[in-house]
Design a protein around this motif. Structure first.
Motif, short mmCIF file in Angstrom:
data_model
loop_
_atom_site.label_atom_id
_atom_site.label_comp_id
_atom_site.label_asym_id
_atom_site.label_seq_id
_atom_site.Cartn_x
_atom_site.Cartn_y
_atom_site.Cartn_z
N SER A 30 -67.92 -45.00 -22.55
CA SER A 30 -68.89 -46.06 -22.77
C SER A 30 -69.37 -46.15 -24.21
N SER A 31 -69.42 -45.03 -24.93
CA SER A 31 -69.86 -45.08 -26.33
C SER A 31 -68.72 -44.78 -27.27
N TRP A 53 -68.59 -49.83 -28.43
CA TRP A 53 -70.01 -50.05 -28.14
C TRP A 53 -70.78 -48.89 -28.75
N SER A 54 -71.71 -49.20 -29.67
CA SER A 54 -72.45 -48.13 -30.33
C SER A 54 -73.86 -48.59 -30.64
N VAL A 55 -74.84 -47.91 -30.10
CA VAL A 55 -76.27 -48.16 -30.37
C VAL A 55 -76.59 -49.64 -30.16
N GLY A 56 -76.19 -50.18 -29.04
CA GLY A 56 -76.51 -51.56 -28.70
C GLY A 56 -75.67 -52.60 -29.40
N ARG A 57 -74.74 -52.21 -30.21
CA ARG A 57 -73.88 -53.16 -30.91
C ARG A 57 -72.46 -53.04 -30.41
N ILE A 58 -71.79 -54.18 -30.36
CA ILE A 58 -70.38 -54.17 -30.00
C ILE A 58 -69.57 -54.52 -31.24
N ASN A 76 -68.66 -51.06 -18.99
CA ASN A 76 -68.93 -49.63 -19.07
C ASN A 76 -69.22 -49.03 -17.71
#
Length: 126
Positions: A30-31, A53-58, A76
């Motif tokens: 997922s991350s 996907w990282s810290v709310g950003r794609i 995810n």
């Protein structure tokens, strides 16, 4: 044991659409980044698209050859990545592979991925 299983390939006419799926198991991505590559007969495996996907950003990247026609997405909750392919051309014919576990943040080379699926054949007839 990490497994990536692709599905959704097939035979389609020029201009048609297909949706590929890649279900991951054995680890949550997922991350992490996941990507799609393809390999035509006699050619090297080439980058198609990647999503992270990282810290709310794609973060999404596409090869120039598929921009505007292909869309990568992920679910995810299902640990699954998709590749929606529209306006298919005969030159899109290849075995499509799902990849995961990138060693760099934006991975667009096959050598930068750790895990691979078995591939699914996409054939576009003219």
């Amino acid at each position: 044991q990490v497994q990536l299983v692709e599905s959704g390939g097939g035979l389609v006419q020029t201009g048609g659409s297909l949706r590929l799926s890649c279900a991951a198991s054995g680890r949550t991505f997922s991350s992490d980044g996941m990507g799609w590559f393809r390999q035509a007969p006699g050619k090297e495996r080439e980058f198609v698209a990647t999503i992270r996907w990282s810290v709310g950003r794609i973060n999404i990247n596409y090869a120039d050859s598929v921009k505007g026609r292909f869309t990568i997405s992920r679910d995810n909750a299902k640990n699954t990545v998709y590749l929606q392919m529209n306006s298919l051309k005969p030159e899109d014919t290849a075995v499509y592979y799902c990849a995961a576990g990138p060693t760099v943040y934006t991975a667009t080379y096959a050598s930068q991925y750790t895990y691979w699926g078995q591939g699914t054949q996409v054939t576009v007839s003219s």
